[in-house]
Enzyme design. Structure first.
Site, PDB file in Angstrom:
ATOM      1  N   HIS A  14      56.373 101.137  40.924  1.00  0.00           N
ATOM      2  CA  HIS A  14      57.782 100.946  40.586  1.00  0.00           C
ATOM      3  C   HIS A  14      57.873 100.305  39.207  1.00  0.00           C
ATOM      4  O   HIS A  14      57.024  99.490  38.831  1.00  0.00           O
ATOM      5  CB  HIS A  14      58.482 100.070  41.622  1.00  0.00           C
ATOM      6  CG  HIS A  14      58.741 100.799  42.899  1.00  0.00           C
ATOM      7  ND1 HIS A  14      58.519 100.258  44.132  1.00  0.00           N
ATOM      8  CD2 HIS A  14      59.203 102.061  43.130  1.00  0.00           C
ATOM      9  CE1 HIS A  14      58.837 101.134  45.064  1.00  0.00           C
ATOM     10  NE2 HIS A  14      59.241 102.240  44.480  1.00  0.00           N
ATOM     11  N   CYS A  15      58.891 100.689  38.478  1.00  0.00           N
ATOM     12  CA  CYS A  15      59.060 100.251  37.083  1.00  0.00           C
ATOM     13  C   CYS A  15      60.186  99.233  36.987  1.00  0.00           C
ATOM     14  O   CYS A  15      61.183  99.328  37.709  1.00  0.00           O
ATOM     15  CB  CYS A  15      59.370 101.478  36.218  1.00  0.00           C
ATOM     16  SG  CYS A  15      59.514 101.099  34.458  1.00  0.00           S
ATOM     17  N   HIS A  40      60.657 110.662  41.476  1.00  0.00           N
ATOM     18  CA  HIS A  40      60.203 109.291  41.746  1.00  0.00           C
ATOM     19  C   HIS A  40      59.027 109.294  42.726  1.00  0.00           C
ATOM     20  O   HIS A  40      57.982 108.686  42.456  1.00  0.00           O
ATOM     21  CB  HIS A  40      61.363 108.469  42.326  1.00  0.00           C
ATOM     22  CG  HIS A  40      60.974 107.094  42.750  1.00  0.00           C
ATOM     23  ND1 HIS A  40      61.088 106.004  41.916  1.00  0.00           N
ATOM     24  CD2 HIS A  40      60.461 106.627  43.918  1.00  0.00           C
ATOM     25  CE1 HIS A  40      60.660 104.923  42.558  1.00  0.00           C
ATOM     26  NE2 HIS A  40      60.279 105.277  43.784  1.00  0.00           N
ATOM     27  N   GLU A  41      59.196 109.971  43.853  1.00  0.00           N
ATOM     28  CA  GLU A  41      58.132 109.970  44.862  1.00  0.00           C
ATOM     29  C   GLU A  41      56.883 110.691  44.352  1.00  0.00           C
ATOM     30  O   GLU A  41      55.763 110.245  44.616  1.00  0.00           O
ATOM     31  CB  GLU A  41      58.625 110.573  46.177  1.00  0.00           C
ATOM     32  CG  GLU A  41      59.739 109.778  46.855  1.00  0.00           C
ATOM     33  CD  GLU A  41      59.401 108.317  47.144  1.00  0.00           C
ATOM     34  OE1 GLU A  41      58.210 107.963  47.258  1.00  0.00           O
ATOM     35  OE2 GLU A  41      60.340 107.511  47.255  1.00  0.00           O
ATOM     36  N   CYS A  48      60.344 106.388  31.773  1.00  0.00           N
ATOM     37  CA  CYS A  48      60.430 105.594  30.553  1.00  0.00           C
ATOM     38  C   CYS A  48      59.155 105.839  29.747  1.00  0.00           C
ATOM     39  O   CYS A  48      58.215 106.492  30.220  1.00  0.00           O
ATOM     40  CB  CYS A  48      60.593 104.108  30.896  1.00  0.00           C
ATOM     41  SG  CYS A  48      59.115 103.351  31.625  1.00  0.00           S
ATOM     42  N   CYS A  63      55.904 104.550  31.651  1.00  0.00           N
ATOM     43  CA  CYS A  63      55.508 105.384  32.787  1.00  0.00           C
ATOM     44  C   CYS A  63      55.055 106.773  32.334  1.00  0.00           C
ATOM     45  O   CYS A  63      54.100 107.335  32.870  1.00  0.00           O
ATOM     46  CB  CYS A  63      56.652 105.491  33.800  1.00  0.00           C
ATOM     47  SG  CYS A  63      56.968 103.931  34.667  1.00  0.00           S
ATOM     48  N   CYS A  79      64.557 103.935  34.268  1.00  0.00           N
ATOM     49  CA  CYS A  79      63.393 104.779  34.507  1.00  0.00           C
ATOM     50  C   CYS A  79      63.466 105.374  35.907  1.00  0.00           C
ATOM     51  O   CYS A  79      63.867 104.703  36.857  1.00  0.00           O
ATOM     52  CB  CYS A  79      62.110 103.962  34.358  1.00  0.00           C
ATOM     53  SG  CYS A  79      60.592 104.901  34.701  1.00  0.00           S
TER      54      CYS A  79
END
Length: 185
Positions: free
Chosen positions: A141-142, A131-132, A166, A169, A147
């Site tokens: 952010h999604c 994520h980071e 996802c 992304c 995701c």
């Protein structure tokens, strides 16, 4: 090949957990991943009133040593992090400087009074580092809750989401990686 450097600061993580993380990141981002154990004083980021460390200050401290702007740095710490306006964060990213910090503290089931579970901890670590790092590739952010780029307000949110991007992304990431080959990003 482009490189992601992971710095383990005052923390130990089992080799098989690190290998799972390395494999996931290299597959997803196409960068080589290297690990470095590090002794680094980030006590200047400590807030005794909260008994937490401010994540952006840790990034500030590390940025003084980063010379290659294209390299991605992940700083793993075993302390509780926060940022202004939030009670805590699992991690924080600074895309301009190419540095993220991820806390192991709240990813560990022991933080919540439970027995350590290597599988759960490994999955959480992979999700949060992914994520980071996604933010370092300018992914926001999604809104898709499954995701890996969805915002996690609680550990339940981390557990709920997938460790992959996802379709939307992933498309943005592929576009960025393709542009990176031809332009200076």
């Amino acid at each position: 090949m482009k490189k992601i450097s992971l710095f383990l600061v005052y923390t130990e993580v089992k080799d098989d957990i690190l290998l799972a993380l390395k494999s996931h990141l290299e597959t997803l981002f196409g960068y080589s991943v290297n690990f470095y154990g590090l002794v680094f004083d980030f006590s200047a980021a400590y807030n005794p009133k909260r008994n937490q460390y401010i994540s952006s200050k840790i990034i500030d401290l590390f940025s003084k040593y980063k010379k290659n702007l294209k390299e991605k740095w992940v700083v793993l710490v075993d302390v509780d992090l926060y940022t202004h306006g939030l009670n805590f964060v699992f991690g924080e990213a600074d895309p301009k400087r190419g540095i993220v910090v991820v806390s192991l503290a709240r990813l560990n089931p022991e933080f919540y009074g439970l027995a350590f579970d290597e599988k759960i901890f490994t999955e959480r670590l992979i999700k949060e580092v992914t994520h980071e790092l996604g933010h370092l590739f300018y992914l926001p952010h999604c809104f898709h809750v499954n995701c890996v780029m969805s915002f996690s307000n609680t550990i339940a949110d981390v557990d709920k989401k997938n460790k992959f991007f996802c379709f939307v992304c992933e498309s943005f990431l592929k576009t960025y990686l393709c542009m990176e080959k031809f332009f200076i990003i």
